[in-house]
Design an enzyme around this catalytic site. Structure first.
Site, PDB file in Angstrom:
ATOM      1  CG  ASP A  98      -2.089   0.916   1.102  1.00 59.78           C
ATOM      2  OD1 ASP A  98      -2.311   1.444  -0.013  1.00 59.78           O
ATOM      3  OD2 ASP A  98      -2.794   1.142   2.094  1.00 59.78           O
ATOM      4  CG  ASN A 134      -7.324  -2.436  -6.218  1.00 59.48           C
ATOM      5  OD1 ASN A 134      -6.368  -3.160  -5.986  1.00 59.48           O
ATOM      6  ND2 ASN A 134      -7.738  -1.533  -5.327  1.00 59.48           N
TER       7      ASN A 134
END
Ligand code: FPP
Length: 237
Positions: free
Chosen positions: A16, A64
């Site tokens: 991340d 996503n």
């Protein structure tokens, strides 16, 4: 690195902070993803050296796809070029690549590049790199349940055959449980990542963004893992 340290058998990495890494440097978010590939290559070499046996990488979640089309397209192209070029060193380094996730709706070119690297590394034994691509833990539980129900309906298994071990064997990949989950960028969430496999994992949340998660940062994580007292629901020794 201190060889006396306990090394987790299976590490999960939630990569991340790529977007923030780039934005803070005044660059487009996509440059963060590009830079992450360099970090990943160095980490893979290091993890093979220190004796990790399984690594699961959260590369792209089912959620996503909600991102801007331009970023999704960029990531799909990055996957193709990584598997065809940057990750070719895995073949010689004896790393086996496998994937977890739904094939639909990944573009055909991505699927072909995935299938090729799986085929080219299938006999490798040093460690297994499980790339979670179009992966979601809820989707995995749904897909596993459907697979098991189908076998039950065909009369191939009985209800008693459905054990914890049997469920694990029917997940996208039959891998040992996660020992250690690292999420970079300081976010304290698991975000639908390997919920079944992470039931007794230790968690570690370094503040650095993934492109800055260097080999030195990885070694710090291992020192932290070594300090943990894993009890698996038992009594403290
Ligand atoms: C999270 O950072 C990262 C992603 C959604 C993509 C991760 C993909 C790679 C590192 C590319 C390569 C992977 C392989 C296996 C070839 P973010 O974009 O959510 O960052 P932010 O939270 O700062 O916005």
């Amino acid at each position: 690195m201190n060889l006396e340290l306990q090394i987790p058998n299976h590490i999960g990495i939630i990569m991340d902070g790529n977007g923030r890494w780039a934005q803070e440097k005044g660059m487009p978010r996509t440059m963060g993803h590009k830079s992450a590939i360099k970090t990943l290559k160095e980490l893979c070499l290091h993890m093979a050296d220190v004796g990790v046996h399984y690594v699961s990488l959260y590369a792209f979640s089912t959620e996503n796809f909600k991102r801007e089309k331009s970023e999704v397209d960029f990531l799909m192209d990055l996957f193709i070029s990584s598997f065809q070029k940057e990750f070719q060193f895995l073949i010689e380094k004896d790393v086996r690549v496998c994937f977890s996730g739904r094939r639909e709706p990944l573009p055909e070119k991505v699927l072909q590049a995935m299938d090729k690297i799986v085929e080219d590394t299938k006999n490798n034994q040093k460690f297994t790199l499980n790339i979670c691509l179009n992966y979601g833990s809820h989707a995995e539980i749904v897909d596993t349940t459907r697979k098991i129900c189908e076998k039950y309906h065909k009369g191939e298994i009985s209800l008693e055959d459905i054990t914890e071990e049997y469920i694990q064997k029917n997940l996208y990949q039959d891998l040992p449980p996660l020992d250690f989950v690292i999420r970079t960028s300081g976010e304290l969430r698991i975000s639908n990542f390997m919920l079944y496999q992470a039931s007794y994992a230790e968690f570690y949340f370094p503040k650095v963004y993934f492109p800055d998660f260097t080999v030195e940062e990885f070694d710090k994580a291992i020192v932290e893992y070594h300090k943990r007292n894993r009890r698996f629901g038992g009594i403290q020794k």
